[in-house]
Scaffold this active site. Structure first.
Site, PDB file in Angstrom:
ATOM      1  N   ASP A   1      -6.059  -4.895  -7.838  1.00 52.12           N
ATOM      2  CA  ASP A   1      -6.973  -4.146  -7.520  1.00 52.12           C
ATOM      3  C   ASP A   1      -8.121  -3.973  -8.439  1.00 52.12           C
ATOM      4  O   ASP A   1      -9.308  -3.685  -8.264  1.00 52.12           O
ATOM      5  CB  ASP A   1      -6.279  -2.545  -7.471  1.00 52.12           C
ATOM      6  CG  ASP A   1      -5.567  -2.556  -6.245  1.00 52.12           C
ATOM      7  OD1 ASP A   1      -5.577  -3.049  -5.190  1.00 52.12           O
ATOM      8  OD2 ASP A   1      -4.424  -1.782  -5.980  1.00 52.12           O
TER       9      ASP A   1
ATOM     10  N   TYR B   1     -14.465   3.381   0.663  1.00 52.77           N
ATOM     11  CA  TYR B   1     -15.246   2.582   1.522  1.00 52.77           C
ATOM     12  C   TYR B   1     -15.304   3.223   3.066  1.00 52.77           C
ATOM     13  O   TYR B   1     -16.120   2.590   3.747  1.00 52.77           O
ATOM     14  CB  TYR B   1     -14.955   1.290   1.716  1.00 52.77           C
ATOM     15  CG  TYR B   1     -13.484   0.942   2.245  1.00 52.77           C
ATOM     16  CD1 TYR B   1     -12.349   0.793   1.203  1.00 52.77           C
ATOM     17  CD2 TYR B   1     -13.035   0.796   3.330  1.00 52.77           C
ATOM     18  CE1 TYR B   1     -11.197   0.737   1.541  1.00 52.77           C
ATOM     19  CE2 TYR B   1     -12.100   0.356   3.505  1.00 52.77           C
ATOM     20  CZ  TYR B   1     -10.854   0.381   2.792  1.00 52.77           C
ATOM     21  OH  TYR B   1      -9.610   0.183   3.317  1.00 52.77           O
TER      22      TYR B   1
ATOM     23  N   LYS C   1       3.494   1.091  -3.744  1.00 46.10           N
ATOM     24  CA  LYS C   1       2.716   0.239  -4.963  1.00 46.10           C
ATOM     25  C   LYS C   1       3.606   0.562  -6.322  1.00 46.10           C
ATOM     26  O   LYS C   1       3.869  -0.411  -6.994  1.00 46.10           O
ATOM     27  CB  LYS C   1       1.357   0.742  -5.112  1.00 46.10           C
ATOM     28  CG  LYS C   1       0.469   0.279  -4.092  1.00 46.10           C
ATOM     29  CD  LYS C   1      -0.940   0.554  -4.487  1.00 46.10           C
ATOM     30  CE  LYS C   1      -1.868  -0.539  -3.773  1.00 46.10           C
ATOM     31  NZ  LYS C   1      -3.075  -0.408  -4.260  1.00 46.10           N
TER      32      LYS C   1
ATOM     33  N   GLY D   1      -5.561   9.013 -10.548  1.00 45.55           N
ATOM     34  CA  GLY D   1      -4.495   8.620  -9.818  1.00 45.55           C
ATOM     35  C   GLY D   1      -4.294   7.251  -9.878  1.00 45.55           C
ATOM     36  O   GLY D   1      -4.818   6.619 -10.808  1.00 45.55           O
ATOM     37  N   GLY D   2      -3.619   6.435  -9.101  1.00 48.59           N
ATOM     38  CA  GLY D   2      -3.540   5.127  -8.912  1.00 48.59           C
ATOM     39  C   GLY D   2      -4.516   4.374  -8.819  1.00 48.59           C
ATOM     40  O   GLY D   2      -4.691   3.107  -9.662  1.00 48.59           O
TER      41      GLY D   2
ATOM     42  N   THR E   1       0.922  -1.160  -0.126  1.00 46.10           N
ATOM     43  CA  THR E   1       0.086   0.118  -0.053  1.00 46.10           C
ATOM     44  C   THR E   1       0.881   1.179  -0.011  1.00 46.10           C
ATOM     45  O   THR E   1       2.151   1.099  -0.147  1.00 46.10           O
ATOM     46  CB  THR E   1      -1.021   0.073   1.238  1.00 46.10           C
ATOM     47  OG1 THR E   1      -1.740   0.990   1.014  1.00 46.10           O
ATOM     48  CG2 THR E   1      -0.462   0.171   2.414  1.00 46.10           C
TER      49      THR E   1
END
Ligand code: ATR
Length: 280
Positions: free
Chosen positions: A108, A225, A71, A136-137, A67
């Site tokens: 992901d 989330y 990454k 972004g990522g 994380t």
């Protein structure tokens, strides 16, 4: 494969890392499968990533998740990078192979799609336009998975337009970068809307997006989330759209990791979901 004479090890490398729900998720599966093993948070400073990754094999780890902030940088320390990690430009999961070499993969996008399918088993990427906010990522993983699933038109909008244009150039095909000012109008005729920005996350302001033009038949997904229902999802639900939060993505990305690390098929059950939701 899992061995009865081996204590199974995996973990999450991050900095910071203690806020993560991943240990709860993975340790639930160790208990459920009656396996001797554990999944640990590994607080690794950026400068320690190379040595930490190289230590996985001698310590007997089957692999780890990655994380923030590791990454992208992890790709420099592995022996092989698979297709998804290469396209996304980042790895969410490292697999230690039997010879001790390291494979970087990225689950992901898989998690995102499985989260959608869990909410709506009939969901298909199809030919209808999909609007993705953010570049972004998280966006890279979402876009890659949608393109892999055959999405034919992805309208990509980002506050900083250059980042959206870069992604459109890199991924090509179905991706059209539109300007940030066009984000409200770009919702017209869309079958799905995905927020990949940090807006709406706890402590952040809501995403500034007017849903008036979005068909009420559209599915609205947020990769955030916490909170469980972002202001975007609440507004979408109030006008009749179906919504999906980012928890499914978090839970489902862990399944291919277990398959690769331990050779075991895992399930995202209502019990597991409730266990993680209770920590939110
Ligand atoms: P991640 O890798 O988690 O996606 P990131 O690379 O920092 O994180 O990307 C965050 C995304 O949220 C980006 O698309 C960012 O837009 P910029 O590229 O313009 O920075 C978006 N974002 C962050 N704050 C925002 C804001 N106030 N309004 C709109 N978008 C925002």
């Amino acid at each position: 494969m899992a061995h009865p004479d081996r204590f199974l090890l995996a973990g999450l490398m991050g900095w910071p890392v203690m806020h993560s729900r991943s240990p709860k998720l993975h340790n639930h599966w160790f208990a459920q499968h009656g396996l001797a093993g554990t999944y640990v948070p590994l607080a690794i400073r950026p400068e320690g990533l190379g040595p930490a990754l190289r230590a996985l094999a001698p310590l007997g780890f089957s692999g780890c998740n990655l994380t923030i902030p590791h990454k992208e940088t992890a790709l420099a320390f592995v022996d092989e990078i698979d297709g998804a990690a290469r396209r996304i430009g980042a790895s969410s999961c490292i697999v230690v192979r039997p010879d001790g070499s390291l494979l970087a993969t990225n689950n992901d996008g898989y998690g995102f799609i499985e989260g959608l399918l869990e909410a709506d088993p009939n969901w298909r990427a199809g030919a209808d336009p999909i609007v993705v906010i953010g570049a972004g990522g998280g966006s890279r993983a979402v876009i890659d998975s949608l393109a892999e699933r055959g999405a034919r038109e992805i309208r990509l909008l980002n506050r900083t337009p250059e980042r959206a244009q870069t992604l459109a150039r890199e991924f090509g095909g179905p991706i059209a970068a539109l300007s940030w000012d066009e984000r409200h109008a770009a919702l017209a005729g869309a079958a799905m809307l995905v927020n990949t920005t940090s807006q709406g996350m706890v402590g952040e302001p809501p995403l500034d997006l007017d849903l008036d033009k979005l068909p009420t038949s559209a599915l609205v997904a947020d990769i955030v989330y916490i909170p469980r229902e972002t202001p975007l999802l609440a507004a979408a639900r109030a006008r009749g759209n179906r919504t999906v939060n980012g928890l499914g993505m978090l839970l489902h990305q862990a399944r291919p990791a277990w398959k690769a690390w331990f050779g075991i098929d895992t399930e995202v059950t209502p019990e597991l979901r409730a266990l993680i939701e209770a920590t939110m």
